[in-house]
Design a protein around this motif. Structure first.
Motif, PDB file in Angstrom:
ATOM      1  N   GLU A 291      16.822 -51.811-120.918  1.00 28.67           N
ATOM      2  CA  GLU A 291      16.551 -51.296-119.664  1.00 28.67           C
ATOM      3  C   GLU A 291      17.456 -52.029-118.565  1.00 28.67           C
ATOM      4  O   GLU A 291      18.288 -51.670-117.841  1.00 28.67           O
ATOM      5  CB  GLU A 291      15.306 -50.966-119.056  1.00 28.67           C
ATOM      6  CG  GLU A 291      15.150 -50.431-117.757  1.00 28.67           C
ATOM      7  CD  GLU A 291      13.804 -50.172-117.222  1.00 28.67           C
ATOM      8  OE1 GLU A 291      13.712 -49.470-116.289  1.00 28.67           O
ATOM      9  OE2 GLU A 291      12.990 -50.545-117.968  1.00 28.67           O
ATOM     10  N   THR A 292      17.098 -53.607-118.540  1.00 27.88           N
ATOM     11  CA  THR A 292      17.827 -54.548-117.518  1.00 27.88           C
ATOM     12  C   THR A 292      19.237 -54.535-117.907  1.00 27.88           C
ATOM     13  O   THR A 292      20.162 -54.502-117.171  1.00 27.88           O
ATOM     14  CB  THR A 292      16.983 -55.933-117.861  1.00 27.88           C
ATOM     15  OG1 THR A 292      15.796 -55.964-117.907  1.00 27.88           O
ATOM     16  CG2 THR A 292      17.487 -56.761-116.820  1.00 27.88           C
TER      17      THR A 292
ATOM     18  N   LYS B  58       7.839 -56.815-113.544  1.00 27.64           N
ATOM     19  CA  LYS B  58       7.772 -56.497-112.207  1.00 27.64           C
ATOM     20  C   LYS B  58       8.828 -56.885-111.402  1.00 27.64           C
ATOM     21  O   LYS B  58       9.318 -56.276-110.338  1.00 27.64           O
ATOM     22  CB  LYS B  58       6.110 -56.695-111.374  1.00 27.64           C
ATOM     23  CG  LYS B  58       5.187 -56.317-112.214  1.00 27.64           C
ATOM     24  CD  LYS B  58       3.980 -56.703-111.644  1.00 27.64           C
ATOM     25  CE  LYS B  58       2.713 -56.000-112.132  1.00 27.64           C
ATOM     26  NZ  LYS B  58       1.266 -56.432-111.641  1.00 27.64           N
TER      27      LYS B  58
ATOM     28  N   ASP C   1      11.783 -54.909-112.084  1.00 27.21           N
ATOM     29  CA  ASP C   1      11.713 -53.733-111.386  1.00 27.21           C
ATOM     30  C   ASP C   1      12.183 -53.508-110.025  1.00 27.21           C
ATOM     31  O   ASP C   1      13.004 -52.458-109.542  1.00 27.21           O
ATOM     32  CB  ASP C   1      10.401 -52.974-111.657  1.00 27.21           C
ATOM     33  CG  ASP C   1       9.947 -52.593-113.045  1.00 27.21           C
ATOM     34  OD1 ASP C   1      11.089 -52.385-113.686  1.00 27.21           O
ATOM     35  OD2 ASP C   1       9.083 -52.341-113.266  1.00 27.21           O
ATOM     36  N   VAL C   2      12.142 -54.565-109.282  1.00 26.77           N
ATOM     37  CA  VAL C   2      12.378 -54.588-107.887  1.00 26.77           C
ATOM     38  C   VAL C   2      13.723 -54.604-107.774  1.00 26.77           C
ATOM     39  O   VAL C   2      14.639 -53.653-106.959  1.00 26.77           O
ATOM     40  CB  VAL C   2      12.051 -56.102-107.325  1.00 26.77           C
ATOM     41  CG1 VAL C   2      12.572 -56.273-105.893  1.00 26.77           C
ATOM     42  CG2 VAL C   2      10.513 -56.098-107.188  1.00 26.77           C
ATOM     43  N   HIS C   3      14.597 -55.283-108.860  1.00 24.10           N
ATOM     44  CA  HIS C   3      15.927 -55.332-108.657  1.00 24.10           C
ATOM     45  C   HIS C   3      16.823 -53.962-109.255  1.00 24.10           C
ATOM     46  O   HIS C   3      17.594 -53.390-108.688  1.00 24.10           O
ATOM     47  CB  HIS C   3      16.874 -56.516-109.322  1.00 24.10           C
ATOM     48  CG  HIS C   3      16.264 -57.691-108.541  1.00 24.10           C
ATOM     49  ND1 HIS C   3      16.597 -58.120-107.533  1.00 24.10           N
ATOM     50  CD2 HIS C   3      15.417 -58.552-109.129  1.00 24.10           C
ATOM     51  CE1 HIS C   3      15.913 -59.314-106.943  1.00 24.10           C
ATOM     52  NE2 HIS C   3      15.138 -59.639-108.003  1.00 24.10           N
ATOM     53  N   LEU C   4      15.864 -53.482-110.070  1.00 21.32           N
ATOM     54  CA  LEU C   4      16.428 -51.977-110.899  1.00 21.32           C
ATOM     55  C   LEU C   4      16.270 -50.943-109.842  1.00 21.32           C
ATOM     56  O   LEU C   4      17.016 -50.018-109.886  1.00 21.32           O
ATOM     57  CB  LEU C   4      15.746 -51.832-112.209  1.00 21.32           C
ATOM     58  CG  LEU C   4      16.127 -52.746-113.246  1.00 21.32           C
ATOM     59  CD1 LEU C   4      15.315 -52.429-114.411  1.00 21.32           C
ATOM     60  CD2 LEU C   4      17.683 -52.658-113.636  1.00 21.32           C
ATOM     61  N   ASN C   5      15.166 -51.047-109.167  1.00 19.13           N
ATOM     62  CA  ASN C   5      14.884 -50.100-107.936  1.00 19.13           C
ATOM     63  C   ASN C   5      15.979 -50.199-107.050  1.00 19.13           C
ATOM     64  O   ASN C   5      16.396 -49.010-106.318  1.00 19.13           O
ATOM     65  CB  ASN C   5      13.380 -50.406-107.549  1.00 19.13           C
ATOM     66  CG  ASN C   5      12.477 -49.808-108.432  1.00 19.13           C
ATOM     67  OD1 ASN C   5      12.609 -49.144-109.251  1.00 19.13           O
ATOM     68  ND2 ASN C   5      11.271 -50.446-108.170  1.00 19.13           N
ATOM     69  N   GLN C   6      16.382 -51.299-106.410  1.00 18.72           N
ATOM     70  CA  GLN C   6      17.379 -51.778-105.536  1.00 18.72           C
ATOM     71  C   GLN C   6      18.677 -51.013-106.151  1.00 18.72           C
ATOM     72  O   GLN C   6      19.437 -50.287-105.439  1.00 18.72           O
ATOM     73  CB  GLN C   6      17.561 -52.776-105.283  1.00 18.72           C
ATOM     74  CG  GLN C   6      16.405 -53.458-104.601  1.00 18.72           C
ATOM     75  CD  GLN C   6      16.507 -55.087-104.360  1.00 18.72           C
ATOM     76  OE1 GLN C   6      17.660 -55.824-104.964  1.00 18.72           O
ATOM     77  NE2 GLN C   6      15.652 -55.834-103.595  1.00 18.72           N
TER      78      GLN C   6
ATOM     79  N   SER D 299      19.055 -48.611-108.227  1.00 16.43           N
ATOM     80  CA  SER D 299      18.816 -47.061-108.267  1.00 16.43           C
ATOM     81  C   SER D 299      19.159 -46.367-106.693  1.00 16.43           C
ATOM     82  O   SER D 299      19.715 -45.464-106.590  1.00 16.43           O
ATOM     83  CB  SER D 299      17.507 -46.643-108.712  1.00 16.43           C
ATOM     84  OG  SER D 299      17.099 -46.732-110.004  1.00 16.43           O
ATOM     85  N   GLU D 300      18.564 -47.164-105.663  1.00 13.14           N
ATOM     86  CA  GLU D 300      18.970 -46.776-104.283  1.00 13.14           C
ATOM     87  C   GLU D 300      20.353 -47.031-104.202  1.00 13.14           C
ATOM     88  O   GLU D 300      21.050 -45.899-103.377  1.00 13.14           O
ATOM     89  CB  GLU D 300      18.288 -47.887-103.350  1.00 13.14           C
ATOM     90  CG  GLU D 300      16.565 -47.509-103.318  1.00 13.14           C
ATOM     91  CD  GLU D 300      16.013 -48.576-102.409  1.00 13.14           C
ATOM     92  OE1 GLU D 300      16.795 -49.278-101.680  1.00 13.14           O
ATOM     93  OE2 GLU D 300      14.890 -48.768-102.264  1.00 13.14           O
TER      94      GLU D 300
ATOM     95  N   ASN E 207      22.009 -43.706-105.787  1.00 13.88           N
ATOM     96  CA  ASN E 207      21.569 -42.888-105.318  1.00 13.88           C
ATOM     97  C   ASN E 207      22.059 -42.533-103.865  1.00 13.88           C
ATOM     98  O   ASN E 207      22.130 -41.351-103.274  1.00 13.88           O
ATOM     99  CB  ASN E 207      20.092 -42.469-105.257  1.00 13.88           C
ATOM    100  CG  ASN E 207      19.556 -42.282-106.652  1.00 13.88           C
ATOM    101  OD1 ASN E 207      20.222 -41.799-107.588  1.00 13.88           O
ATOM    102  ND2 ASN E 207      18.444 -42.753-107.000  1.00 13.88           N
TER     103      ASN E 207
END
Length: 1021
Positions: free
Chosen positions: A888-889, A986, A989-994, A996-997, A1000
């Protein structure tokens, strides 16, 4: 087959360097072919495996005018009892890369080769002929066309051959040749006779004069002679002469017209038939080296000598660099060793040419291989290690001596029992390093003939524990001896079971020198076996041609010797094999080569030896046989060892076919089947130990499989453990067992379509898949999507797709995690997938869309490991979670790199500078955000292995490091491994969420801005 090496090589009686190339050398191994070194003797490689029919090399010569031309003569003139026959002369015109047989088949044993210094087509050969019988094709041969044709220019009779020939270095028309009347048979050897003598030619070998009776030469019978001409002064000759009255070192100062004895010290002439070689110093007419048990150097014409400290004794051949007297190579019973400082130091004897007499395996894990090596130690070697090779740290000496059987104590594998000549028998405890002699009777008979020995123990007499009683130990002389207290006391349980013919039991040697080492001890029980199915049923077979059976624990014995029409008299009974499937079936391997009979003798009885039949159909008529075994798993599956290799029979011996594979041509003295691992282990007499790993495919062969166009064999079990196969630079490193599931499949013809192999769980879930396709660079290609479960891909390694049997080793690992596109140097871990947990799996093989076959197999844990199935599963599950998170990373990193690349490419394509500037300003925060995320998820600045010391590792590397910890042992994960995984996940995930932002929000905004230009909008996926 995998190869298992020894600490030192075996016997060499042929060596040569190359004039003008001081780092190039050759040596000939007895039973091991030709070996070559290009770095001054530090590393060696085999040069003759694919060509030579005969594996013993007795002479090597390199042309001084054309170093690409090399001649090698086969056979052995140091006439031991365990020598191998020759098949003539071989020639290479490309410095040993390829060889061609050039005749002199009946020359049998070639002792020396001389090449004209300026004309490599002019060659002389000293041929001893057949050691075991008369033949006229012996003497000195000459060729004027590089070996195309040969002319016998010096001959005496059918029992006298040429053992040495030397050219005068200053006048190639002058030659000297030593003729030797000698032989060996089944009970003795002889050196010397009226045919022996020293000869000289002054016309290039066309005519010869006997100079043996010139003034100063010794009177009476002559034996073996070695001759050397001083390159400094052609009138100075040196000769080592075996003689009844005055043997020793002789010199001549008038080219052989007159002679004088200059040294008759025993250390120069002991055991003359085995030595007597010498070489004159190329720079000093008073300098020479004489070879015997030790090597000796003189600087005063042979009056006095100083010992040369070679690594191994029993020195046989020498080549001195004509440009540098301090540089030479010596061939001895350890191989070929090179010096550059006049013998001050030598290169090591590190090559796999050990000569083993027998082989034994235990039931440890990994199982160990035991054997006794000719003129070296006994050894115990593990069949595999947890490393990537088998090195000297993995093996050690055990009980016994150079020639005997070695067995482990059935109740304690740290204790071994081993024998050697003259009745030597010892017990060795590895833990205490204590060795005790437990000879049946501690009276030694070295030097005595067989007729004066109370107990006649052969050079390699049998030693075995009962398969039914771990306390019953047996050894044999002419009697069968039994001990129930580990050798503290012995009892005879048989009468003399040999022919004990007095005409064959005298002292060996003569007419000049005697030789009674133990090889010549005769009328002994050479082979012994107890039935694995019936306690107290014994077979005892002798070296003088008798075999007996006892069916009542040794109380009574019956002669069951085959009729002479099947097995002529005085055959040496080498191995008795009682069938592990049928108590009435017994096999016998015998030889008569010492009686000049080279036929294979394999016999079978199905009625306890009452009747016998020959079972040699398919084995060549000149490949005599020393061993036969029946497979303990499959009835009627037999293996036989001949003087040239291994053969197998699937029908109880009715027909045979070769099982040579990659095994070099070499004498096979013994072989065993390790039942738990289904391995075939062979003891070669010239190429060390070899193992055919996992012979289960042989169990599956039948008429249907043999006639099929394609077939997938059922794999054997695979151990989940560390280690594997890797090419090592260390010369003594042995090849390790393959670490993985060995899959074999067969195609009658080269498969035209893609092969696909899928490994699955028993529930049908795909573990991993492989293909035979490669890209232009030869790298494996991904398999079509329908063959995947999720995104499983092929690990490195492509399925071989050839006609015949193909082998593929699955490393038992699941697919790797997704890698970062481009450079991704990781310090603490990797993307490698975890190993499958122990259990049952299946393999499917497809040829195109056609299913070739399905097979089940087992992955089993290392028996030394106590980990439970649940703990293995726990470790696997966490490792898979880590790999999933790594995938995923890395997919996120690959995605952001793709976005960056497309954005940069689009801006670069905009020709309007104002518009380009606007887009750059718009993209800047997005690209900066991508950089920040990438730098947090990985370290893009690391381009080399140790860049992490300057550029700190980031989250992906840290996560991979947790997996390293999790998989560091065969056990469940530590609690902190779970904690670290959750924490790093965790943070990732912070950076993967960034990311995604950005995908998107910012990417659509950039696309919208790009559409406002006249340039076609880009679409970023």
């Amino acid at each position: 087959m995998a190869q298992y090496r020894s600490l030192q090589g075996g016997r060499s009686i042929a060596v040569s360097g190359v004039k003008g190339q001081p780092h190039t050398y050759y040596f000939g191994a007895m039973g091991g072919g030709v070996w070559k070194s290009l770095d001054g003797g530090n590393n060696w490689f085999s040069s003759s495996d694919s060509t030579f029919k005969a594996s013993s090399v007795g002479a090597i010569a390199v042309s001084s005018s054309n170093p690409n031309i090399v001649f090698a003569g086969t056979g052995e003139t140091d006439i031991r009892g365990n020598i191998s026959y020759g098949d003539g002369l071989y020639k290479s015109t490309d410095a040993g890369k390829t060889w061609k047989h050039i005749g002199l088949v009946k020359a049998s044993a070639i002792g020396a080769i001389q090449i004209h210094p300026d004309n490599p087509d002019l060659v002389y050969v000293a041929a001893m002929g057949n050691i075991f019988g008369p033949n006229l094709e012996r003497g000195v041969y000459k060729s004027t066309n590089g070996g195309g044709t040969w002319k016998l220019v010096l001959a005496k009779n059918d029992s006298t051959g040429a053992v040495d020939v030397k050219l005068d270095p200053n006048n190639a028309n002058v030659l000297y040749a030593a003729m030797w009347q000698a032989y060996r048979n089944h009970f003795s050897m002889s050196s010397g006779g009226t045919g022996s003598g020293l000869y000289k030619s002054t016309d290039g070998g066309e005519t010869w004069k006997d100079i043996s009776k010139n003034p100063g030469m010794p009177k009476g019978l002559l034996g073996k002679i070695g001759i050397s001409v001083s390159p400094v002064n052609s009138d100075r000759l040196y000769a080592m002469i075996e003689n009844q009255q005055k043997g020793g070192l002789y010199t001549s100062d008038d080219a052989g017209a007159t002679w004088k004895l200059v040294n008759e010290e025993a250390f120069l002439k002991q055991r003359p038939w085995y030595y007597m070689n010498l070489a004159a110093d190329p720079k000093n007419e008073n300098g020479l080296i004489v070879l015997n048990v030790n090597a000796w150097k003189s600087f005063d014409g042979g009056k006095t000598f100083k010992e040369i400290e070679v690594h191994h004794g029993d020195t046989h051949d020498i080549w001195i660099n004509p440009d540098n007297s301090d540089n030479f190579i010596i061939g001895d019973d350890g191989g070929g060793e090179v010096t550059f400082n006049g013998g001050g130091t030598f290169t090591e004897l590190d090559f796999p040419t050990a000569q083993f007499y027998h082989v034994h395996t235990d039931n440890e894990f990994p199982y160990n291989i035991y054997g006794a090596q000719q003129d070296n130690s006994t050894v115990r070697i593990p069949s595999r290690t947890s490393g990537y090779s088998i090195t000297d740290k993995d093996w050690w000496p055990v009980a016994g001596g150079e020639s005997g059987y070695v067995v482990e104590d059935p109740l304690n594998p740290d204790i071994t029992y081993g024998g050697s000549y003259d009745g030597y028998l010892s017990i060795y405890n590895k833990k205490t390093e204590e060795e005790q002699l437990i000879n049946v009777y501690p009276e030694f008979y070295m030097g005595h003939g067989s007729d004066s020995r109370e107990y006649r123990f052969q050079w390699t007499y049998p030693i075995m524990f009962s398969p039914h009683d771990p306390n019953a130990l047996y050894v044999t002389s002419q009697y069968v001896h039994k001990s129930m207290d580990r050798g503290h006391s012995w009892e005879k349980i048989s009468p003399d079971l040999t022919r004990h013919d007095s005409t064959t039991m005298g002292a060996s040697g003569g007419p000049i020198s005697k030789d009674n080492t133990g090889v010549e001890t005769y009328a002994t029980i050479f082979a012994f076996a107890e039935s694995p199915l019936e306690k107290g049923v014994f077979y005892a077979a002798s070296d003088d041609g008798l075999i007996h059976i006892s069916r009542d624990n040794g109380k009574n014995w019956e002669n069951i010797t085959p009729k002479s029409s099947l097995l002529p008299e005085f055959a040496l009974m080498s191995i008795v094999e009682v069938s592990p499937h049928d108590p009435a079936t017994v096999y016998l391997a015998a030889t008569r080569y010492k009686l000049n009979d080279f036929k294979p003798y394999l016999l079978k009885s199905t009625d306890y030896g009452k009747t016998w039949k020959s079972i040699t159909n398919g084995i060549p008529s000149d490949q005599f046989t020393r061993v036969i075994r029946e497979d303990p798993t499959r009835k009627d599956l037999l293996y036989a060892g001949t003087e040239q290799g291994v053969w197998t029979s699937f029908n109880g011996g009715n027909s045979w076919q070769p099982l040579q594979l990659n095994l070099p041509t070499t004498p096979i003295h013994d072989l065993v089947i390790q039942k738990r691992e289904n391995d075939l282990v062979v003891a070669t007499h010239g190429r060390s130990f070899w193992i055919l790993d996992d012979i289960t495919p042989l169990y599956q062969l039948n008429d249907e499989v043999a006639q099929a166009d394609e077939h997938l064999f059922k794999p054997g079990h695979a151990y989940r453990m560390s280690g594997g196969v890797r090419k090592e630079e260390v010369p003594t490193a042995g090849e390790n067992a393959a670490n993985g599931v060995v899959v074999r499949y067969y195609f009658k013809k080269t498969p035209p379509d893609e092969l696909k192999m899928h490994f699955l769980t028993m529930d049908g879930d795909t573990v991993i898949s492989y293909s035979s396709r490669t890209d232009k660079k030869g790298k494996p290609l991904k398999i079509a999507k329908e063959f995947y479960t999720d995104e499983t891909v092929s690990r490195p390694g492509t399925l071989p797709a050839l006609s015949g049997t193909n082998v593929f080793v699955w490393d038992m690992r699941y697919a790797d995690a997704t890698a970062v596109d481009g450079t991704n140097i990781m310090w603490s871990g990797s993307v490698v997938g975890p190993k499958a947990v122990p259990g049952t799996y299946q393999v499917h093989l497809y040829h195109g869309d056609k299913l070739v076959g399905k097979q089940e197999f087992q992955i089993v844990k290392d028996p030394r490991v106590k980990t439970s199935d649940a703990e293995f599963r726990e470790q696997f599950d966490l490792a898979m979670k880590i790999n999933d998170k790594l995938s995923e990373t890395h997919k996120g990193i690959n995605k952001l790199r793709s976005i960056r690349k497309q954005v940069d490419a689009h801006i670069a394509s905009v020709k309007d500078s104002t518009e380009s500037k606007r887009l750059k300003e718009l993209a800047k925060p997005m690209l900066e955000g991508l950089d920040t995320i990438e730098n947090a998820l990985m370290q893009p600045k690391s381009k080399a292995g140790q860049d992490a010391l300057n550029f700190p590792i980031q989250l992906n590397d840290k996560l991979a490091g947790v997996k390293t910890v999790v998989l560091s042992g065969e056990t469940r994960p530590t609690k902190s491994s779970y904690t670290a995984f959750e924490d790093l996940s965790k943070r990732i995930d912070v950076h993967l969420n960034q990311l995604s932002e950005i995908i998107n929000r910012d990417v659509p905004a950039f696309n919208q801005a790009a559409r406002q230009s006249e340039i076609k909008a880009i679409i970023i996926n």
